[in-house]
Design a protein around this motif. Structure first.
Motif, PDB file in Angstrom:
ATOM      1  N   VAL A   1       0.874  -1.173   0.000  1.00 54.02           N
ATOM      2  CA  VAL A   1       0.000   0.000   0.000  1.00 54.02           C
ATOM      3  C   VAL A   1       0.912   1.224   0.000  1.00 54.02           C
ATOM      4  O   VAL A   1       1.686   1.431   0.942  1.00 54.02           O
ATOM      5  CB  VAL A   1      -0.920  -0.002   1.239  1.00 54.02           C
ATOM      6  CG1 VAL A   1      -1.799   1.247   1.246  1.00 54.02           C
ATOM      7  CG2 VAL A   1      -1.775  -1.259   1.267  1.00 54.02           C
ATOM      8  N   ALA A   2       0.844   2.036  -1.071  1.00 55.01           N
ATOM      9  CA  ALA A   2       1.816   3.119  -1.222  1.00 55.01           C
ATOM     10  C   ALA A   2       1.181   4.332  -1.891  1.00 55.01           C
ATOM     11  O   ALA A   2       0.215   4.225  -2.645  1.00 55.01           O
ATOM     12  CB  ALA A   2       3.020   2.643  -2.038  1.00 55.01           C
ATOM     13  N   GLY A   3       1.762   5.506  -1.618  1.00 57.42           N
ATOM     14  CA  GLY A   3       1.299   6.740  -2.246  1.00 57.42           C
ATOM     15  C   GLY A   3       1.435   7.915  -1.302  1.00 57.42           C
ATOM     16  O   GLY A   3       1.773   7.770  -0.132  1.00 57.42           O
ATOM     17  N   GLY A   4       1.156   9.109  -1.819  1.00 62.11           N
ATOM     18  CA  GLY A   4       1.239  10.306  -0.988  1.00 62.11           C
ATOM     19  C   GLY A   4       1.607  11.529  -1.798  1.00 62.11           C
ATOM     20  O   GLY A   4       1.252  11.655  -2.968  1.00 62.11           O
ATOM     21  N   LEU A   5       2.369  12.432  -1.177  1.00 59.06           N
ATOM     22  CA  LEU A   5       2.716  13.715  -1.772  1.00 59.06           C
ATOM     23  C   LEU A   5       3.588  13.530  -3.012  1.00 59.06           C
ATOM     24  O   LEU A   5       4.546  12.761  -3.006  1.00 59.06           O
ATOM     25  CB  LEU A   5       3.470  14.563  -0.748  1.00 59.06           C
ATOM     26  CG  LEU A   5       3.879  15.971  -1.191  1.00 59.06           C
ATOM     27  CD1 LEU A   5       2.664  16.877  -1.285  1.00 59.06           C
ATOM     28  CD2 LEU A   5       4.909  16.550  -0.229  1.00 59.06           C
TER      29      LEU A   5
ATOM     30  N   VAL B   1      -1.468  -1.486  -4.175  1.00 61.21           N
ATOM     31  CA  VAL B   1      -2.634  -0.617  -4.063  1.00 61.21           C
ATOM     32  C   VAL B   1      -2.119   0.796  -3.803  1.00 61.21           C
ATOM     33  O   VAL B   1      -1.388   1.024  -2.839  1.00 61.21           O
ATOM     34  CB  VAL B   1      -3.580  -1.058  -2.933  1.00 61.21           C
ATOM     35  CG1 VAL B   1      -4.867  -0.242  -2.983  1.00 61.21           C
ATOM     36  CG2 VAL B   1      -3.895  -2.546  -3.029  1.00 61.21           C
ATOM     37  N   THR B   2      -2.475   1.739  -4.681  1.00 53.04           N
ATOM     38  CA  THR B   2      -1.922   3.085  -4.586  1.00 53.04           C
ATOM     39  C   THR B   2      -2.997   4.098  -4.201  1.00 53.04           C
ATOM     40  O   THR B   2      -4.186   3.903  -4.454  1.00 53.04           O
ATOM     41  CB  THR B   2      -1.278   3.514  -5.921  1.00 53.04           C
ATOM     42  OG1 THR B   2      -2.293   3.659  -6.913  1.00 53.04           O
ATOM     43  CG2 THR B   2      -0.260   2.488  -6.381  1.00 53.04           C
ATOM     44  N   PHE B   3      -2.550   5.201  -3.583  1.00 59.04           N
ATOM     45  CA  PHE B   3      -3.456   6.259  -3.127  1.00 59.04           C
ATOM     46  C   PHE B   3      -2.733   7.592  -3.212  1.00 59.04           C
ATOM     47  O   PHE B   3      -1.519   7.659  -3.435  1.00 59.04           O
ATOM     48  CB  PHE B   3      -3.920   5.989  -1.688  1.00 59.04           C
ATOM     49  CG  PHE B   3      -2.798   6.019  -0.682  1.00 59.04           C
ATOM     50  CD1 PHE B   3      -2.443   7.201  -0.045  1.00 59.04           C
ATOM     51  CD2 PHE B   3      -2.066   4.869  -0.390  1.00 59.04           C
ATOM     52  CE1 PHE B   3      -1.396   7.237   0.862  1.00 59.04           C
ATOM     53  CE2 PHE B   3      -1.021   4.897   0.518  1.00 59.04           C
ATOM     54  CZ  PHE B   3      -0.683   6.091   1.142  1.00 59.04           C
ATOM     55  N   GLY B   4      -3.479   8.682  -2.995  1.00 60.98           N
ATOM     56  CA  GLY B   4      -2.869  10.005  -2.895  1.00 60.98           C
ATOM     57  C   GLY B   4      -2.426  10.583  -4.225  1.00 60.98           C
ATOM     58  O   GLY B   4      -2.737  10.067  -5.299  1.00 60.98           O
ATOM     59  N   GLU B   5      -1.639  11.667  -4.147  1.00 63.55           N
ATOM     60  CA  GLU B   5      -1.215  12.379  -5.357  1.00 63.55           C
ATOM     61  C   GLU B   5      -0.390  11.511  -6.305  1.00 63.55           C
ATOM     62  O   GLU B   5      -0.441  11.693  -7.521  1.00 63.55           O
ATOM     63  CB  GLU B   5      -0.390  13.617  -4.967  1.00 63.55           C
ATOM     64  CG  GLU B   5      -1.194  14.768  -4.401  1.00 63.55           C
ATOM     65  CD  GLU B   5      -0.349  15.986  -4.096  1.00 63.55           C
ATOM     66  OE1 GLU B   5      -0.932  16.997  -3.654  1.00 63.55           O
ATOM     67  OE2 GLU B   5       0.892  15.938  -4.281  1.00 63.55           O
ATOM     68  N   THR B   6       0.377  10.586  -5.768  1.00 62.60           N
ATOM     69  CA  THR B   6       1.260   9.763  -6.604  1.00 62.60           C
ATOM     70  C   THR B   6       0.623   8.435  -7.023  1.00 62.60           C
ATOM     71  O   THR B   6       1.322   7.551  -7.495  1.00 62.60           O
ATOM     72  CB  THR B   6       2.574   9.466  -5.859  1.00 62.60           C
ATOM     73  OG1 THR B   6       2.264   8.849  -4.602  1.00 62.60           O
ATOM     74  CG2 THR B   6       3.382  10.723  -5.633  1.00 62.60           C
TER      75      THR B   6
ATOM     76  N   VAL C   1      -5.974   1.280  -7.922  1.00 66.22           N
ATOM     77  CA  VAL C   1      -5.778   2.709  -7.685  1.00 66.22           C
ATOM     78  C   VAL C   1      -7.009   3.263  -6.965  1.00 66.22           C
ATOM     79  O   VAL C   1      -8.133   3.138  -7.463  1.00 66.22           O
ATOM     80  CB  VAL C   1      -5.554   3.465  -9.009  1.00 66.22           C
ATOM     81  CG1 VAL C   1      -5.403   4.965  -8.749  1.00 66.22           C
ATOM     82  CG2 VAL C   1      -4.327   2.925  -9.739  1.00 66.22           C
ATOM     83  N   VAL C   2      -6.782   3.856  -5.774  1.00 68.01           N
ATOM     84  CA  VAL C   2      -7.875   4.447  -4.994  1.00 68.01           C
ATOM     85  C   VAL C   2      -7.428   5.828  -4.511  1.00 68.01           C
ATOM     86  O   VAL C   2      -6.345   6.296  -4.873  1.00 68.01           O
ATOM     87  CB  VAL C   2      -8.263   3.550  -3.793  1.00 68.01           C
ATOM     88  CG1 VAL C   2      -8.785   2.209  -4.268  1.00 68.01           C
ATOM     89  CG2 VAL C   2      -7.080   3.366  -2.842  1.00 68.01           C
TER      90      VAL C   2
ATOM     91  N   ALA D   1      -7.456   1.982   0.397  1.00 67.22           N
ATOM     92  CA  ALA D   1      -6.346   1.146  -0.062  1.00 67.22           C
ATOM     93  C   ALA D   1      -6.153  -0.063   0.850  1.00 67.22           C
ATOM     94  O   ALA D   1      -5.889  -1.179   0.383  1.00 67.22           O
ATOM     95  CB  ALA D   1      -5.068   1.982  -0.108  1.00 67.22           C
ATOM     96  N   THR D   2      -6.285   0.149   2.157  1.00 67.56           N
ATOM     97  CA  THR D   2      -6.098  -0.945   3.118  1.00 67.56           C
ATOM     98  C   THR D   2      -7.165  -2.011   2.936  1.00 67.56           C
ATOM     99  O   THR D   2      -6.882  -3.220   2.958  1.00 67.56           O
ATOM    100  CB  THR D   2      -6.126  -0.388   4.551  1.00 67.56           C
ATOM    101  OG1 THR D   2      -5.178   0.685   4.657  1.00 67.56           O
ATOM    102  CG2 THR D   2      -5.776  -1.460   5.562  1.00 67.56           C
ATOM    103  N   ARG D   3      -8.414  -1.585   2.746  1.00 67.91           N
ATOM    104  CA  ARG D   3      -9.510  -2.547   2.541  1.00 67.91           C
ATOM    105  C   ARG D   3      -9.327  -3.312   1.230  1.00 67.91           C
ATOM    106  O   ARG D   3      -9.556  -4.525   1.167  1.00 67.91           O
ATOM    107  CB  ARG D   3     -10.852  -1.814   2.549  1.00 67.91           C
ATOM    108  CG  ARG D   3     -11.182  -1.193   3.903  1.00 67.91           C
ATOM    109  CD  ARG D   3     -12.502  -0.434   3.892  1.00 67.91           C
ATOM    110  NE  ARG D   3     -12.672   0.354   5.096  1.00 67.91           N
ATOM    111  CZ  ARG D   3     -13.036  -0.140   6.278  1.00 67.91           C
ATOM    112  NH1 ARG D   3     -13.285  -1.443   6.394  1.00 67.91           N
ATOM    113  NH2 ARG D   3     -13.158   0.644   7.332  1.00 67.91           N
ATOM    114  N   GLN D   4      -8.914  -2.606   0.182  1.00 66.83           N
ATOM    115  CA  GLN D   4      -8.672  -3.272  -1.101  1.00 66.83           C
ATOM    116  C   GLN D   4      -7.506  -4.255  -0.998  1.00 66.83           C
ATOM    117  O   GLN D   4      -7.539  -5.339  -1.579  1.00 66.83           O
ATOM    118  CB  GLN D   4      -8.381  -2.225  -2.182  1.00 66.83           C
ATOM    119  CG  GLN D   4      -9.577  -1.379  -2.581  1.00 66.83           C
ATOM    120  CD  GLN D   4     -10.556  -2.120  -3.469  1.00 66.83           C
ATOM    121  OE1 GLN D   4     -10.258  -3.206  -3.972  1.00 66.83           O
ATOM    122  NE2 GLN D   4     -11.745  -1.567  -3.647  1.00 66.83           N
ATOM    123  N   ALA D   5      -6.478  -3.869  -0.239  1.00 61.72           N
ATOM    124  CA  ALA D   5      -5.322  -4.759  -0.061  1.00 61.72           C
ATOM    125  C   ALA D   5      -5.742  -6.047   0.640  1.00 61.72           C
ATOM    126  O   ALA D   5      -5.325  -7.141   0.255  1.00 61.72           O
ATOM    127  CB  ALA D   5      -4.231  -4.045   0.745  1.00 61.72           C
TER     128      ALA D   5
END
Length: 460
Positions: free
Chosen positions: A355-359, A380-385, A403-404, A410-414
């Motif tokens: 689970v990764a993503g962010g600024l 599973v990715t989230f956030g701006e990236t 992609v969420v 993201a945690t639930r999808q993971a």
């Protein structure tokens, strides 16, 4: 406290309130300084600002007026997060007004021996390891983890004694504001490129880190990562302290190293590497640095082993949150760059759902590709990236990419895409500031979602 007279009748600007600024202002006022506090934010409703005003401390907020510098200031205590590109700070530098950070105040008043830890990655874990090791079976005094770890160093330094130890995590931001700061033991875990949005150049960043050893003498110690040739060259050429290397990869004649799955110090067996319970080769490096400090402080091997036996890691740093329906959830929200995520992935042999993503800092994340290929079954990715990381996952031939928008989704999808014996790892590889005030908030969001998933599974 030492050096109390040093602060009497001094005019000091505390620039930036926050926790460290508030405590610095109280301390300086107690020591007889004339204190002015300035913060860019409007503090008219701020409780701490009202407490300071009630003590007669002048508080100026809602901007950084340059005419504050006309007050014949003796020095400025600057919040580390305020960059030197700030107009007021730049003007202060031009006027040759001394600028320090709160850790300098702590050093000046502290009666306790000081151990300082810096580095690009691993500072907090190493700091907490050292605190635990020094407190194991301790009969006199106490070791306190302070500084960048969250507890203002100057607050603890007011009360600690010669029988205590201050184990201080110091960032490059803080180290740019030191003058007489002089730890008896300094630790540099590693140096990579980081915070270039603040420092502008890598040289400035590296020089800030090396300030940790600038005032050391040959009666002090510098513990450093021998596996980094650049760091080794820098330390050996600049530090006057006794050199204490540590290495995960090489057998050394002195210092801390690994031999036949044993942690060694100066040729002596200390304990098995299996006693380091938190996963990852980077955490073995942190443990080697901590062992080196413990041995320099005279801690027995049996106490070192006992301390590691109950050290479960630091919240938001490879923290085992829970095991739910055969899946282990790890919270590594502190992984705010790709190197930290690489280190995290290296610690697992079981398949990982990442689970990764962010600024979005406009930096390439392609260095994750080899580790994704080797360790990761789904991303599973989230956030701006989120889209950038999804593309990185595609380059690594990851078959399952989701992609969420948020960490919770993201945690639930993971969990939904995982299987028993999988690791679900929040290791974002990005800063948190696109959606959260800090990485702790992001990690707490993950923890709360894991708890909700656990309750749902048990309820079903």
């Amino acid at each position: 406290m030492k050096n109390e007279d040093y602060f009497k009748n001094k005019t000091v600007l505390v620039l930036g309130l926050a926790v460290s600024g508030y405590n610095a202002a109280l301390l300086l006022d107690q020591l007889g300084s004339k204190v002015i506090v300035n913060d860019f934010k409007d503090l008219s409703e701020n409780e701490e600002a009202q407490i300071l005003k009630a003590k007669g401390i002048e508080v100026i907020s809602g901007g950084h007026p340059l005419d504050i510098l006309d007050r014949s200031l003796d020095f400025i205590v600057k919040n580390p997060g305020i960059p030197y590109s700030n107009p007021l700070v730049k003007q202060a530098v031009n006027k040759k007004i001394k600028i320090v950070t709160e850790v300098e105040l702590a050093y000046l008043i502290s009666e306790s021996p000081m151990i300082a830890i810096t580095g690009t990655n691993g500072k907090t874990t190493t700091t907490m390891m050292i605190e635990n090791l020094l407190n194991e079976n301790r009969s006199k005094g106490k070791a306190y983890a302070v500084g960048n770890i969250g507890t203002p160093a100057s607050l603890v330094a007011q009360e600690s004694s010669v029988n205590d130890d201050l184990v201080m995590e110091v960032s490059s931001f803080q180290l740019m504001g030191v003058d007489k700061f002089h730890p008896s033991i300094a630790v540099i875990t590693n140096i990579y490129s980081a915070h270039l949005d603040y420092h502008k150049t890598r040289d400035e960043y590296v020089n800030a880190k090396l300030a940790i050893t600038e005032n050391q003498t040959d009666s002090d110690y510098i513990v450093f990562n021998r596996d980094q040739e650049e760091l080794t060259d820098l330390v050996t050429s600049t530090s006057a302290a006794k050199l204490v290397p540590f290495s995960r990869k090489k057998e050394l004649g002195k210092g801390a190293y690994v031999k036949d799955k044993m942690i060694m110090f100066n040729g002596e067996e200390v304990m098995s590497t299996d006693k380091v319970l938190i996963p990852g080769e980077h955490n073995l490096e942190n443990a080697l640095a901590a062992v080196a400090v413990a041995k320099l402080k005279g801690i027995d091997n049996k106490d070192i082993e006992a301390a590691f036996g109950h050290f479960q890691g630091v919240k938001h740093r490879m923290q085992l949150v829970d095991t739910v329906d055969g899946r282990k959830f790890y919270n590594d929200s502190k992984a705010t760059n790709s190197l930290a995520t690489i280190h995290a992935l290296e610690g697992f042999s079981d398949p990982v759902v990442l689970v990764a993503g962010g600024l979005d800092r406009q930096e390439s994340l392609d260095d994750l590709i080899p580790l994704l290929k080797e360790h990761v079954k789904a991303v599973v990715t989230f956030g701006e990236t989120k889209h950038q990381l999804a593309e990185v996952a595609r380059k690594a031939d990851i078959s399952t990419i989701i992609v969420v928008d948020t960490v919770s989704e993201a945690t639930r999808q993971a969990f939904g895409t995982s299987e028993k014996k999988d690791v679900i790892l929040l290791s974002p590889a990005c800063a948190s500031w696109d959606q959260y005030a800090n990485f702790e908030e992001r990690g707490n969001d993950f923890i709360q979602t894991v708890q909700e998933i656990d309750q749902s599974v048990k309820g079903g």
